[in-house]
Design a protein around this motif. Structure first.
Motif, PDB file in Angstrom:
ATOM      1  N   TYR A 123       0.803  -1.193  -0.385  1.00 27.94           N
ATOM      2  CA  TYR A 123      -0.178  -0.266  -0.072  1.00 27.94           C
ATOM      3  C   TYR A 123       0.683   0.725  -0.081  1.00 27.94           C
ATOM      4  CZ  TYR A 123      -3.529  -3.513   1.882  1.00 27.94           C
ATOM      5  OH  TYR A 123      -4.112  -4.669   1.183  1.00 27.94           O
ATOM      6  N   GLY A 124       1.984   1.039  -0.539  1.00 26.21           N
ATOM      7  CA  GLY A 124       2.811   2.856  -0.822  1.00 26.21           C
ATOM      8  C   GLY A 124       2.868   3.636  -1.801  1.00 26.21           C
ATOM      9  N   ARG A 125       2.532   4.449  -1.312  1.00 26.25           N
ATOM     10  CA  ARG A 125       2.378   5.720  -2.492  1.00 26.25           C
ATOM     11  C   ARG A 125       3.923   6.191  -2.977  1.00 26.25           C
ATOM     12  NH1 ARG A 125      -2.881   6.514  -1.828  1.00 26.25           N
ATOM     13  NH2 ARG A 125      -4.555   4.288  -1.530  1.00 26.25           N
ATOM     14  N   TRP A 126       3.661   6.732  -3.789  1.00 24.66           N
ATOM     15  CA  TRP A 126       4.874   8.479  -4.750  1.00 24.66           C
ATOM     16  C   TRP A 126       4.189   8.987  -4.343  1.00 24.66           C
ATOM     17  CZ3 TRP A 126       6.151   8.469 -10.099  1.00 24.66           C
ATOM     18  CH2 TRP A 126       6.990  10.237 -10.575  1.00 24.66           C
ATOM     19  N   ARG A 127       4.339  10.795  -4.017  1.00 25.90           N
ATOM     20  CA  ARG A 127       4.150  11.964  -3.504  1.00 25.90           C
ATOM     21  C   ARG A 127       5.003  12.769  -4.601  1.00 25.90           C
ATOM     22  NH1 ARG A 127       2.034   8.342   0.403  1.00 25.90           N
ATOM     23  NH2 ARG A 127       0.107   8.366   1.156  1.00 25.90           N
ATOM     24  N   PRO A 128       5.102  12.344  -5.793  1.00 24.51           N
ATOM     25  CA  PRO A 128       5.937  13.983  -5.864  1.00 24.51           C
ATOM     26  C   PRO A 128       5.197  15.230  -6.356  1.00 24.51           C
ATOM     27  CG  PRO A 128       5.286  12.984  -8.160  1.00 24.51           C
ATOM     28  CD  PRO A 128       4.312  11.617  -6.807  1.00 24.51           C
ATOM     29  N   ASP A 129       6.072  16.399  -6.208  1.00 26.32           N
ATOM     30  CA  ASP A 129       5.226  17.814  -7.054  1.00 26.32           C
ATOM     31  C   ASP A 129       5.150  17.664  -8.247  1.00 26.32           C
ATOM     32  OD1 ASP A 129       4.003  18.017  -4.381  1.00 26.32           O
ATOM     33  OD2 ASP A 129       5.854  19.100  -3.832  1.00 26.32           O
ATOM     34  N   LEU A 130       4.083  18.157  -9.166  1.00 28.26           N
ATOM     35  CA  LEU A 130       4.062  18.741 -10.802  1.00 28.26           C
ATOM     36  C   LEU A 130       4.324  19.339 -11.116  1.00 28.26           C
ATOM     37  CD1 LEU A 130       3.911  17.771 -14.009  1.00 28.26           C
ATOM     38  CD2 LEU A 130       1.282  18.224 -13.016  1.00 28.26           C
ATOM     39  N   ILE A 131       5.881  20.348 -11.466  1.00 33.82           N
ATOM     40  CA  ILE A 131       5.388  22.026 -11.816  1.00 33.82           C
ATOM     41  C   ILE A 131       4.427  21.794 -13.437  1.00 33.82           C
ATOM     42  CG2 ILE A 131       7.300  23.153 -11.755  1.00 33.82           C
ATOM     43  CD1 ILE A 131       6.939  22.056  -8.802  1.00 33.82           C
ATOM     44  N   MET A 132       3.898  23.246 -13.282  1.00 36.99           N
ATOM     45  CA  MET A 132       3.361  23.003 -14.942  1.00 36.99           C
ATOM     46  C   MET A 132       4.086  24.184 -15.040  1.00 36.99           C
ATOM     47  SD  MET A 132       0.976  21.762 -14.274  1.00 36.99           S
ATOM     48  CE  MET A 132       0.085  21.442 -15.775  1.00 36.99           C
ATOM     49  N   PRO A 133       4.013  24.087 -16.377  1.00 35.92           N
ATOM     50  CA  PRO A 133       5.209  24.978 -17.334  1.00 35.92           C
ATOM     51  C   PRO A 133       4.012  27.110 -16.725  1.00 35.92           C
ATOM     52  CG  PRO A 133       3.775  23.458 -19.074  1.00 35.92           C
ATOM     53  CD  PRO A 133       3.309  23.903 -17.415  1.00 35.92           C
ATOM     54  N   SER A 134       5.618  27.459 -17.321  1.00 40.81           N
ATOM     55  CA  SER A 134       4.968  29.085 -16.862  1.00 40.81           C
ATOM     56  C   SER A 134       4.285  29.819 -17.700  1.00 40.81           C
ATOM     57  CB  SER A 134       6.489  29.937 -16.340  1.00 40.81           C
ATOM     58  OG  SER A 134       6.926  29.883 -17.440  1.00 40.81           O
ATOM     59  N   ASP A 135       3.822  29.355 -19.160  1.00 43.25           N
ATOM     60  CA  ASP A 135       3.439  30.498 -20.290  1.00 43.25           C
ATOM     61  C   ASP A 135       2.076  30.341 -20.557  1.00 43.25           C
ATOM     62  OD1 ASP A 135       3.727  27.359 -20.792  1.00 43.25           O
ATOM     63  OD2 ASP A 135       4.656  28.135 -22.981  1.00 43.25           O
ATOM     64  N   GLY A 136       1.720  29.730 -19.473  1.00 49.12           N
ATOM     65  CA  GLY A 136       0.195  29.518 -19.419  1.00 49.12           C
ATOM     66  C   GLY A 136      -0.713  28.714 -18.645  1.00 49.12           C
ATOM     67  N   ARG A 137      -1.925  28.487 -19.271  1.00 48.54           N
ATOM     68  CA  ARG A 137      -2.631  27.754 -18.503  1.00 48.54           C
ATOM     69  C   ARG A 137      -3.055  25.750 -18.985  1.00 48.54           C
ATOM     70  NH1 ARG A 137      -6.203  29.167 -13.879  1.00 48.54           N
ATOM     71  NH2 ARG A 137      -7.453  27.685 -13.089  1.00 48.54           N
ATOM     72  N   TYR A 138      -2.386  24.502 -18.436  1.00 46.23           N
ATOM     73  CA  TYR A 138      -2.125  24.316 -18.700  1.00 46.23           C
ATOM     74  C   TYR A 138      -3.135  22.906 -18.051  1.00 46.23           C
ATOM     75  CZ  TYR A 138       1.504  24.903 -21.469  1.00 46.23           C
ATOM     76  OH  TYR A 138       2.487  25.295 -22.639  1.00 46.23           O
ATOM     77  N   LYS A 139      -3.570  21.804 -18.780  1.00 47.42           N
ATOM     78  CA  LYS A 139      -4.024  20.448 -17.872  1.00 47.42           C
ATOM     79  C   LYS A 139      -2.952  19.636 -17.682  1.00 47.42           C
ATOM     80  CE  LYS A 139      -6.397  18.139 -20.968  1.00 47.42           C
ATOM     81  NZ  LYS A 139      -8.469  17.196 -21.551  1.00 47.42           N
ATOM     82  N   ALA A 140      -3.127  18.154 -17.189  1.00 42.89           N
ATOM     83  CA  ALA A 140      -2.009  16.886 -17.595  1.00 42.89           C
ATOM     84  C   ALA A 140      -2.606  15.753 -17.391  1.00 42.89           C
ATOM     85  CB  ALA A 140      -1.504  16.991 -16.267  1.00 42.89           C
ATOM     86  N   VAL A 141      -2.200  15.059 -18.393  1.00 43.73           N
ATOM     87  CA  VAL A 141      -2.442  13.763 -18.471  1.00 43.73           C
ATOM     88  C   VAL A 141      -1.394  12.950 -18.182  1.00 43.73           C
ATOM     89  CG1 VAL A 141      -2.412  12.172 -20.857  1.00 43.73           C
ATOM     90  CG2 VAL A 141      -3.413  14.762 -21.141  1.00 43.73           C
ATOM     91  N   LEU A 142      -1.674  11.966 -17.157  1.00 44.80           N
ATOM     92  CA  LEU A 142      -0.551  11.507 -16.826  1.00 44.80           C
ATOM     93  C   LEU A 142      -1.006   9.736 -16.607  1.00 44.80           C
ATOM     94  CD1 LEU A 142      -0.868  12.394 -12.625  1.00 44.80           C
ATOM     95  CD2 LEU A 142      -0.128  12.872 -14.524  1.00 44.80           C
ATOM     96  N   HIS A 143      -0.145   9.333 -17.679  1.00 47.71           N
ATOM     97  CA  HIS A 143      -0.260   7.114 -17.659  1.00 47.71           C
ATOM     98  C   HIS A 143       1.026   6.554 -17.418  1.00 47.71           C
ATOM     99  CE1 HIS A 143       1.943   7.409 -21.367  1.00 47.71           C
ATOM    100  NE2 HIS A 143       1.770   8.716 -21.782  1.00 47.71           N
ATOM    101  N   THR A 144       0.741   5.064 -17.643  1.00 48.16           N
ATOM    102  CA  THR A 144       1.763   4.216 -17.166  1.00 48.16           C
ATOM    103  C   THR A 144       1.761   3.380 -18.562  1.00 48.16           C
ATOM    104  OG1 THR A 144      -0.046   2.393 -15.574  1.00 48.16           O
ATOM    105  CG2 THR A 144       1.867   4.292 -14.969  1.00 48.16           C
ATOM    106  N   CYS A 145       1.024   4.109 -19.987  1.00 46.95           N
ATOM    107  CA  CYS A 145       1.040   2.713 -20.835  1.00 46.95           C
ATOM    108  C   CYS A 145       2.929   2.669 -21.442  1.00 46.95           C
ATOM    109  CB  CYS A 145       0.156   3.830 -21.670  1.00 46.95           C
ATOM    110  SG  CYS A 145      -1.133   4.240 -21.336  1.00 46.95           S
TER     111      CYS A 145
END
Length: 280
Positions: A123-145
């Motif tokens: 039940y362990g978890r990895w908890r990193p911080d995602l730093i978004m780009p500075s040139d606008g508003r973005y949404k994130a796509v995450l996958h392990t594909c």
């Protein structure tokens, strides 16, 4: 008849040969005993015969070579040497095979990268911080594909959530790797995140599974950052009387000016590029 029997003459000659010393001498003579006893005893008890027999039996050189190879330390060394057991018990053996030296469980992640992570406890978890780009508003796509780690079932918990999404992985052409049907894919809200936002993520595995996998982070631009309108300045006033020089100067220029009257000043305007900040 009695005379011849007891006559002395007859006894004398008869007794002489019987008791004569010469007859006894060969029987009891010492010369006969000497050759019989002396040569027989000498070879049996002679000391020269015993020394050669004892020497080779108790000689030290015969024992030394036999003991040395049997008790030498090098025979035990390969059996108990640490290097033989090290590859079996060391934990880093799996990581280089999967990740080729990448940083595992990084503290921060960014758009456009793939990041390896490992779930080492149930039940362990990895908890990193995602730093978004500075040139606008973005949404994130995450996958392990398409990951090729040894984690059999991945799961994304935050900031979007998904367990299994084989169809999305197939649309990306990444339905490959370790257990494609149990790989994860999700997207954050369409409203996205403001420029330079820090978005907490939480990645792990389904249930109590343990192992390593790869998280890929992609970002889609929603609204570009507003572009600042260029500032239009009115023309610079001409220099006052008694002063000569250009009305405007720019970075990197060397400009001549002249003062002809007392207390006069030359007041040109400096034009600074708008693309970045400058120190004058």
């Amino acid at each position: 008849t009695a005379s011849p029997t007891t006559s002395s003459p007859t006894g004398s000659p008869s007794g002489s040969p019987t008791t004569t010393a010469p007859t006894d001498s060969p029987t009891t003579s010492s010369p006969t005993d000497s050759p019989t006893t002396t040569p027989t005893a000498s070879p049996i008890t002679s000391s020269p015969t015993d020394f050669p027999t004892a020497s080779p039996t108790t000689s030290t050189p015969s024992i030394s070579p036999t003991v040395s190879p049997t008790t030498t330390a090098p025979t035990d060394s390969p059996t108990t040497s640490n290097p033989t057991n090290s590859p079996t018990t060391t934990s880093p053996t799996a990581s280089p095979t999967i990740f080729s030296g990448s940083v595992v469980n990084a503290a921060t992640v960014t758009c456009g990268g793939s990041f390896e992570y490992c779930v080492e406890t149930r039940y362990g978890r990895w908890r990193p911080d995602l730093i978004m780009p500075s040139d606008g508003r973005y949404k994130a796509v995450l996958h392990t594909c398409g990951h090729t780690g040894n984690l059999s079932d991945t799961r994304i918990f935050q900031s979007c959530a998904n367990d299994d999404n084989r169809n999305a992985c197939s649309n990306l052409g990444l339905a490959t790797g370790t257990n494609p049907r149990y790989q994860s894919y999700c997207e954050t809200s369409d409203t996205g995140y403001a420029a330079s936002s820090v978005v907490p993520l939480e990645i792990g595995a389904y249930g109590s599974r343990r192992g390593c996998a790869t998280l890929t982070v992609q970002c889609e631009l929603i609204t570009p950052a507003p572009t600042a309108s260029p500032t239009v300045l009115p023309p610079a006033p001409p220099p006052p009387p008694g002063v000569t020089g250009p009305n405007e100067v720019a970075c990197g220029e060397s400009v001549e000016y002249c003062i002809y009257s007392a207390y006069r000043r030359w007041t040109p305007r400096l034009t600074v590029p708008s693309s970045s900040s400058h120190e004058v």
